[in-house]
Design an enzyme around this catalytic site. Sequence first.
Site, PDB file in Angstrom:
ATOM      1  N   TYR B 141      -4.854  26.984   3.004  1.00 37.43           N
ATOM      2  CA  TYR B 141      -6.199  27.143   3.046  1.00 37.43           C
ATOM      3  C   TYR B 141      -6.630  27.659   1.668  1.00 37.43           C
ATOM      4  O   TYR B 141      -7.804  27.257   1.256  1.00 37.43           O
ATOM      5  CB  TYR B 141      -6.665  28.121   4.036  1.00 37.43           C
ATOM      6  N   ASN B 164     -14.051  19.529  11.285  1.00 34.15           N
ATOM      7  CA  ASN B 164     -13.781  18.457  11.010  1.00 34.15           C
ATOM      8  C   ASN B 164     -14.243  17.293  11.974  1.00 34.15           C
ATOM      9  O   ASN B 164     -13.648  17.151  13.010  1.00 34.15           O
ATOM     10  CB  ASN B 164     -12.441  18.022  10.292  1.00 34.15           C
ATOM     11  N   CYS B 172      -7.238  17.245   8.029  1.00 37.14           N
ATOM     12  CA  CYS B 172      -7.109  18.476   7.960  1.00 37.14           C
ATOM     13  C   CYS B 172      -5.893  19.025   8.809  1.00 37.14           C
ATOM     14  O   CYS B 172      -5.591  20.063   8.348  1.00 37.14           O
ATOM     15  CB  CYS B 172      -8.380  19.087   8.849  1.00 37.14           C
ATOM     16  N   HIS B 173      -5.155  18.109   9.161  1.00 36.98           N
ATOM     17  CA  HIS B 173      -3.863  18.666   9.931  1.00 36.98           C
ATOM     18  C   HIS B 173      -2.826  19.223   8.469  1.00 36.98           C
ATOM     19  O   HIS B 173      -1.877  19.479   8.775  1.00 36.98           O
ATOM     20  CB  HIS B 173      -3.134  17.787  10.646  1.00 36.98           C
ATOM     21  N   GLU B 199       4.677  12.676   9.704  1.00 33.73           N
ATOM     22  CA  GLU B 199       4.642  12.468   8.278  1.00 33.73           C
ATOM     23  C   GLU B 199       5.958  12.804   7.627  1.00 33.73           C
ATOM     24  O   GLU B 199       6.189  12.164   6.622  1.00 33.73           O
ATOM     25  CB  GLU B 199       3.246  13.071   7.686  1.00 33.73           C
TER      26      GLU B 199
END
Lengths: 166, 202
Positions: B141, B164, B172-173, B199
Amino acid sequence: MKRPFEQAVTEHGPMVLRVCRAVLGPTEADDAWSETFLSALRAWPDLPDDANVRAWLVTIAHRKAIDVARAGARLAVPVAVVPDAAAPRADQPEDALPDGDLWTAVAALPEKQRLCVAYHHVAGLPHPEVARIVGGTPAAARRAAADGIARLRSTYALERTVSTHV
Amino acid sequence: MSDPTIQLVSDPVTGDAERLARLHAALVDRASAESCVDVTYRLLDSPVGQLLLAATESGVVRVAFEIEDHDRVLDSLGSSVGSRILRGGDRLDPLARELDDYFAGRRHGFDVPLDLRLARGFRLTVLRHLSEIPYGSTESYGEVALASGSPRAVRAVGSACATNPLPIVVPCHRVVRSDGALGGYLGGLPAKERLLALERAA
């Protein structure tokens, strides 16, 4: 109206289709449905949040049905004789509903009776609301709806009872 | 309403469901062609639950998880974007295909036009930066706050992520806490975990 329009289509779409069918018959009902919802979609944002959506849609459907009927010039042409039951429309087989003879019987009703049956019994609007749409008094609307149902009972329902015994 | 004649007139007719589906599809097409629809939407099944995808004429405006309550999301789009909202149409088919490919590990980014009207000011700045975090990596963050030009606005970054409007598409993950903990996620922590694992694996 702030609510998504899709809710109105889901909630009232089937009723509007039945109303259009009662007023115009199955062949032209689809056109009237499409015109009704396209017109309603355009006006939706300006409709007050506390409006009676059902009555509003039926009012639009009433106007659109008149337009569609004028285009096809047949709203004021009642069928003089109820044809034999279960005679499918050879010209448009995809529109031959299982109860084609019922819609023929409905089409044979005098216009005021047909509209009052459609808006009261099919759309579920109270008689004063029906009177506001078709004109005249609530009492007259009530009488026209009752007369229409009585006539249907004597034409369609009777035919059907007879034919099941054949 | 027990009168059989009344029932005959007022009951649905066999085949009405198909007829209505056809009429509905034609309505969406006509409304889109005449530009009198504010938002169209569709649902998409995904490994992180059913997703709501919504678009305006300019692009994808909202992606929502099931736990956000799709009905509430649609209601809120009615107030914020416009209430002429219809389900269907083909506007969201490209995004649905890209998401399918993303969940299958075949796609690392999204090419569809976005409509970012639901984010403003600093939150919009944050979202623009999030799209630059590469697939498979994460930022804290604090790092996002720094990259967005306000190094002390760590909490504001958190709320930008939490609001979001385009999760997954605007990633945003990929924002986690500096101590390695996941932080929060508007789609629920299991969904965040799942996306990050996807990912990492690809």
